[in-house]
Design an enzyme around this catalytic site. Structure first.
Site, PDB file in Angstrom:
ATOM      1  N   ILE A 122       0.821  -1.210   0.000  1.00 36.79           N
ATOM      2  CA  ILE A 122       0.000   0.000   0.000  1.00 36.79           C
ATOM      3  C   ILE A 122       0.854   1.258   0.000  1.00 36.79           C
ATOM      4  CG2 ILE A 122      -1.709   1.319   1.311  1.00 36.79           C
ATOM      5  CD1 ILE A 122      -2.764  -1.409   2.356  1.00 36.79           C
ATOM      6  N   ASP A 173      14.729   2.747   9.713  1.00 36.21           N
ATOM      7  CA  ASP A 173      14.002   1.705  10.444  1.00 36.21           C
ATOM      8  C   ASP A 173      13.335   2.377  11.636  1.00 36.21           C
ATOM      9  OD1 ASP A 173      13.037  -0.436  11.870  1.00 36.21           O
ATOM     10  OD2 ASP A 173      14.888  -1.609  11.783  1.00 36.21           O
ATOM     11  N   ASN A 176       1.896   4.339   7.647  1.00 35.38           N
ATOM     12  CA  ASN A 176       1.522   3.099   6.982  1.00 35.38           C
ATOM     13  C   ASN A 176       2.426   1.928   7.349  1.00 35.38           C
ATOM     14  OD1 ASN A 176       0.288   1.455   4.637  1.00 35.38           O
ATOM     15  ND2 ASN A 176       2.453   1.544   4.086  1.00 35.38           N
ATOM     16  N   ARG A 185       5.998  13.281  16.931  1.00 35.21           N
ATOM     17  CA  ARG A 185       6.731  14.314  17.664  1.00 35.21           C
ATOM     18  C   ARG A 185       7.652  15.104  16.740  1.00 35.21           C
ATOM     19  NH1 ARG A 185       6.970  10.399  21.866  1.00 35.21           N
ATOM     20  NH2 ARG A 185       8.966   9.629  21.077  1.00 35.21           N
ATOM     21  N   SER A 211      -4.422   1.441  10.740  1.00 35.61           N
ATOM     22  CA  SER A 211      -4.546   0.409  11.767  1.00 35.61           C
ATOM     23  C   SER A 211      -5.163  -0.833  11.135  1.00 35.61           C
ATOM     24  CB  SER A 211      -5.383   0.935  12.936  1.00 35.61           C
ATOM     25  OG  SER A 211      -5.477  -0.035  13.968  1.00 35.61           O
ATOM     26  N   TYR A 270       0.478  -8.002  17.274  1.00 31.81           N
ATOM     27  CA  TYR A 270       0.070  -7.134  16.164  1.00 31.81           C
ATOM     28  C   TYR A 270      -1.245  -6.409  16.457  1.00 31.81           C
ATOM     29  CZ  TYR A 270      -1.524  -5.740  11.508  1.00 31.81           C
ATOM     30  OH  TYR A 270      -1.997  -5.018  10.447  1.00 31.81           O
ATOM     31  N   LYS A 281      -2.078  -2.384  17.178  1.00 30.35           N
ATOM     32  CA  LYS A 281      -2.957  -1.609  16.311  1.00 30.35           C
ATOM     33  C   LYS A 281      -4.090  -0.960  17.103  1.00 30.35           C
ATOM     34  CE  LYS A 281      -0.925  -2.030  12.338  1.00 30.35           C
ATOM     35  NZ  LYS A 281      -0.400  -0.823  11.653  1.00 30.35           N
ATOM     36  N   VAL A 322      -6.100  -7.027   3.057  1.00 32.53           N
ATOM     37  CA  VAL A 322      -5.644  -6.510   1.768  1.00 32.53           C
ATOM     38  C   VAL A 322      -4.551  -7.455   1.277  1.00 32.53           C
ATOM     39  CG1 VAL A 322      -4.645  -4.553   0.526  1.00 32.53           C
ATOM     40  CG2 VAL A 322      -6.163  -4.152   2.486  1.00 32.53           C
ATOM     41  N   THR A 327      -1.608  -7.905   0.427  1.00 36.82           N
ATOM     42  CA  THR A 327      -0.244  -7.401   0.437  1.00 36.82           C
ATOM     43  C   THR A 327       0.739  -8.552   0.621  1.00 36.82           C
ATOM     44  OG1 THR A 327      -0.272  -7.068   2.827  1.00 36.82           O
ATOM     45  CG2 THR A 327      -0.999  -5.224   1.452  1.00 36.82           C
TER      46      THR A 327
END
Length: 225
Positions: A13, A51, A78, A111, A127, A144, A148, A177, A179
């Site tokens: 995405i 990273d 993302n 930030r 998310s 995970y 999220k 999705v 991916t």
């Protein structure tokens, strides 16, 4: 023409989003651990190889904005990390890594970038339906899905904190999705939407969604899961 920051642009995405914004004439800062040649070769895209799990990586982002753009209109979180493993088998380091990418990286980038955002700007966090309270949950995704869920609450809080400055924060909780990350976690599963199709939706939402929403979580899923 707007200045757009997107994380997780090496594939899927995020990759499609970077190309779509650039083709429409917007300036794009693409942040990922690996940099595709197609993004490097695009004159509207600046790539930073970072990273987000590492500390102090956002310094380069801040320096780029200060030296080049000065303002940011849209920030799209993302980038994501996923591990599929029973809770009892997940090591402390694995659990922490997921949170470093999916939560702490989001907070750190906020930030760094928020001082350069003003009235009418939009922060969009990607998310998952698995992070929304009350939705169907799947075993093996404790790190995970909980991460999220954490960024959903973070976005809601920041929407309140920055509302007087006119900066909108919204979350898109995506369903499945197709991916590469999904295929790596669930080999053989075919999701109904392609990365390009989802990128089309996120592209429009990032540019216009703040007109209608702030502090909201939109569930973007055509199926269950």
């Amino acid at each position: 023409m707007k200045n757009i920051i997107i994380t997780g642009t090496s594939r899927g995405i995020g990759y499609e989003l970077a190309l779509q914004f650039a083709s429409a004439g917007h300036n794009v800062l693409a942040i990922s651990r690996k940099i595709p040649h197609a993004l490097l070769e695009n004159e509207k895209i600046t790539c930073l190889q970072l990273d987000l799990a590492e500390t102090n990586t956002t310094t380069a982002v801040k320096e780029f904005i200060e030296n080049s753009w000065h303002t940011v209109n849209v920030l799209i979180h993302n980038a994501g990390a996923l591990i599929l493993k029973p809770f009892g088998d997940i090591t402390a380091d694995e659990f922490e890594y997921i949170y470093k990418v999916n939560v702490f990286g989001v907070a750190a980038l906020n930030r760094a970038v928020l001082p350069f955002m003003g009235k009418g700007s939009h922060v969009v966090t990607i998310s998952s339906m698995g992070g929304v309270q009350g939705t169907m949950k799947f075993g093996g995704l404790a790190a995970y899905s909980s991460s999220k869920g954490a960024v959903i609450t973070l976005s809601e809080l920041l929407a309140e904190e920055y509302k007087e400055q006119g900066i909108a924060f919204n979350v898109l909780a995506l369903g499945a999705v197709n991916t590469e990350m999904l295929q790596e976690a669930f080999p053989g599963y075919e999701a109904p939407l392609s990365p390009k199709q989802m990128a089309d939706y996120i592209y429009n939402f990032a540019l216009t969604g703040n007109t209608y929403y702030n502090g909201k979580v939109l569930q973007v899923s055509s199926t269950t899961p």
